[in-house]
Write a protein that holds these residues in place. Sequence first.
Motif, PDB file in Angstrom:
ATOM      1  N   VAL A 174       0.851  -1.187   0.000  1.00 45.98           N
ATOM      2  CA  VAL A 174       0.000   0.000   0.000  1.00 45.98           C
ATOM      3  C   VAL A 174       0.890   1.241   0.000  1.00 45.98           C
ATOM      4  O   VAL A 174       2.075   1.175   0.365  1.00 45.98           O
ATOM      5  N   PRO A 175       0.352   2.400  -0.408  1.00 42.57           N
ATOM      6  CA  PRO A 175       1.167   3.628  -0.432  1.00 42.57           C
ATOM      7  C   PRO A 175       1.698   3.978   0.953  1.00 42.57           C
ATOM      8  O   PRO A 175       1.102   3.646   1.981  1.00 42.57           O
ATOM      9  N   LEU A 176       2.822   4.682   0.953  1.00 47.22           N
ATOM     10  CA  LEU A 176       3.445   5.071   2.218  1.00 47.22           C
ATOM     11  C   LEU A 176       2.525   5.954   3.056  1.00 47.22           C
ATOM     12  O   LEU A 176       2.536   5.874   4.290  1.00 47.22           O
ATOM     13  N   LYS A 177       1.730   6.778   2.415  1.00 45.63           N
ATOM     14  CA  LYS A 177       0.790   7.626   3.159  1.00 45.63           C
ATOM     15  C   LYS A 177      -0.195   6.761   3.945  1.00 45.63           C
ATOM     16  O   LYS A 177      -0.564   7.086   5.086  1.00 45.63           O
ATOM     17  N   ALA A 178      -0.642   5.657   3.323  1.00 46.37           N
ATOM     18  CA  ALA A 178      -1.570   4.748   4.003  1.00 46.37           C
ATOM     19  C   ALA A 178      -0.876   4.067   5.179  1.00 46.37           C
ATOM     20  O   ALA A 178      -1.467   3.910   6.252  1.00 46.37           O
ATOM     21  N   LYS A 179       0.372   3.650   4.991  1.00 53.10           N
ATOM     22  CA  LYS A 179       1.115   3.030   6.089  1.00 53.10           C
ATOM     23  C   LYS A 179       1.300   4.021   7.240  1.00 53.10           C
ATOM     24  O   LYS A 179       1.217   3.644   8.411  1.00 53.10           O
ATOM     25  N   GLN A 180       1.540   5.283   6.896  1.00 56.34           N
ATOM     26  CA  GLN A 180       1.693   6.301   7.925  1.00 56.34           C
ATOM     27  C   GLN A 180       0.417   6.418   8.749  1.00 56.34           C
ATOM     28  O   GLN A 180       0.465   6.470   9.986  1.00 56.34           O
ATOM     29  N   LYS A 181      -0.727   6.439   8.090  1.00 54.33           N
ATOM     30  CA  LYS A 181      -1.999   6.548   8.807  1.00 54.33           C
ATOM     31  C   LYS A 181      -2.231   5.326   9.697  1.00 54.33           C
ATOM     32  O   LYS A 181      -2.740   5.448  10.818  1.00 54.33           O
ATOM     33  N   LEU A 182      -1.870   4.156   9.196  1.00 56.29           N
ATOM     34  CA  LEU A 182      -2.020   2.946  10.000  1.00 56.29           C
ATOM     35  C   LEU A 182      -1.094   2.974  11.219  1.00 56.29           C
ATOM     36  O   LEU A 182      -1.480   2.545  12.309  1.00 56.29           O
ATOM     37  N   MET A 183       0.116   3.459  11.030  1.00 60.31           N
ATOM     38  CA  MET A 183       1.056   3.547  12.148  1.00 60.31           C
ATOM     39  C   MET A 183       0.559   4.521  13.210  1.00 60.31           C
ATOM     40  O   MET A 183       0.738   4.320  14.411  1.00 60.31           O
ATOM     41  N   GLU A 184      -0.100   5.600  12.770  1.00 57.21           N
ATOM     42  CA  GLU A 184      -0.561   6.627  13.704  1.00 57.21           C
ATOM     43  C   GLU A 184      -1.756   6.184  14.536  1.00 57.21           C
ATOM     44  O   GLU A 184      -2.024   6.779  15.589  1.00 57.21           O
ATOM     45  N   LEU A 185      -2.493   5.180  14.088  1.00 55.92           N
ATOM     46  CA  LEU A 185      -3.661   4.718  14.839  1.00 55.92           C
ATOM     47  C   LEU A 185      -3.262   4.292  16.249  1.00 55.92           C
ATOM     48  O   LEU A 185      -2.214   3.674  16.447  1.00 55.92           O
ATOM     49  N   ASP A 186      -4.103   4.601  17.212  1.00 56.74           N
ATOM     50  CA  ASP A 186      -3.800   4.223  18.594  1.00 56.74           C
ATOM     51  C   ASP A 186      -4.674   3.082  19.081  1.00 56.74           C
ATOM     52  O   ASP A 186      -4.843   2.880  20.284  1.00 56.74           O
ATOM     53  N   ASP A 187      -5.211   2.315  18.140  1.00 52.69           N
ATOM     54  CA  ASP A 187      -6.106   1.209  18.477  1.00 52.69           C
ATOM     55  C   ASP A 187      -5.733   0.002  17.617  1.00 52.69           C
ATOM     56  O   ASP A 187      -5.948   0.003  16.405  1.00 52.69           O
ATOM     57  N   ALA A 188      -5.152  -1.019  18.244  1.00 53.42           N
ATOM     58  CA  ALA A 188      -4.698  -2.196  17.504  1.00 53.42           C
ATOM     59  C   ALA A 188      -5.863  -2.926  16.836  1.00 53.42           C
ATOM     60  O   ALA A 188      -5.708  -3.481  15.735  1.00 53.42           O
ATOM     61  N   TYR A 189      -7.018  -2.938  17.481  1.00 51.65           N
ATOM     62  CA  TYR A 189      -8.176  -3.627  16.906  1.00 51.65           C
ATOM     63  C   TYR A 189      -8.600  -2.944  15.605  1.00 51.65           C
ATOM     64  O   TYR A 189      -8.847  -3.619  14.590  1.00 51.65           O
ATOM     65  N   THR A 190      -8.661  -1.621  15.615  1.00 48.44           N
ATOM     66  CA  THR A 190      -9.046  -0.885  14.404  1.00 48.44           C
ATOM     67  C   THR A 190      -8.043  -1.108  13.290  1.00 48.44           C
ATOM     68  O   THR A 190      -8.419  -1.282  12.120  1.00 48.44           O
ATOM     69  N   ARG A 191      -6.750  -1.119  13.624  1.00 49.25           N
ATOM     70  CA  ARG A 191      -5.718  -1.349  12.622  1.00 49.25           C
ATOM     71  C   ARG A 191      -5.908  -2.723  11.965  1.00 49.25           C
ATOM     72  O   ARG A 191      -5.855  -2.855  10.740  1.00 49.25           O
ATOM     73  N   LEU A 192      -6.147  -3.750  12.774  1.00 46.35           N
ATOM     74  CA  LEU A 192      -6.352  -5.093  12.230  1.00 46.35           C
ATOM     75  C   LEU A 192      -7.653  -5.182  11.435  1.00 46.35           C
ATOM     76  O   LEU A 192      -7.733  -5.923  10.444  1.00 46.35           O
ATOM     77  N   GLU A 193      -8.666  -4.462  11.857  1.00 49.35           N
ATOM     78  CA  GLU A 193      -9.931  -4.462  11.127  1.00 49.35           C
ATOM     79  C   GLU A 193      -9.742  -3.883   9.725  1.00 49.35           C
ATOM     80  O   GLU A 193     -10.265  -4.422   8.736  1.00 49.35           O
TER      81      GLU A 193
END
Length: 206
Positions: A174-193
């Motif tokens: 996925v694009p680096l911008k998308a990875k950045q947004k995923l890294m910034e998430l503070d909820d592991a469940y949401t990231r996995l979802e």
Amino acid sequence: MRIALFALNTVLFPGGVLPLRIFEARYMDMVRDCMRTEAPFGVCLIKQGAEVGRAAATEGIGCLAHIGGWDMQQLGLLNIRCLGGDRFRVIERTVEANGLIRAEVDLIDPDQDSAMADAHRPCSDLLRRVIDDVKAQSQRAADNDEDVKVPFEPPYRLDSSVWVGNRLCEVLPVPLKAKQKLMELDDAYTRLEIITQYLKQHAVLK
């Protein structure tokens, strides 16, 4: 906390492995100082600019990088292997005369970990297959006296929602911008979802 920043076209996740080749004087000095004081430096994704030359503009959230090993097989070219630590938020940054960025940062609390939800078990199974494939490739390379760096650092915590989510984010195309947004998430469940839905859309998971 005040740290040196390394602006890169990559996103480092907590627990992630980051191999780097260092040749610019500013980063040679940074690595020397970090190893002498056993201090980490920060990795931030570039928003504007380049990795080489003038100091680039970066995202406001990055990840600490702890140096785990190094070698210099060629004069003037330093290879280091880093492990991702805590995330941080940049409060203020300055650029030194040599182009090195230093920043005042606040550390971000680690994601609260939990066992894998049943809905996300396929993500854990997928990552297990990826790790097995990498191990097989590494073994074949070793048999041929080739050097292959394993992109994951053991222990392999396949029952951890944080660890599995972060590792899959690293390998997803996925694009680096998308990875950045995923890294910034503070909820592991949401990231996995989000990862689960992406993999289902691309027919990786059923």
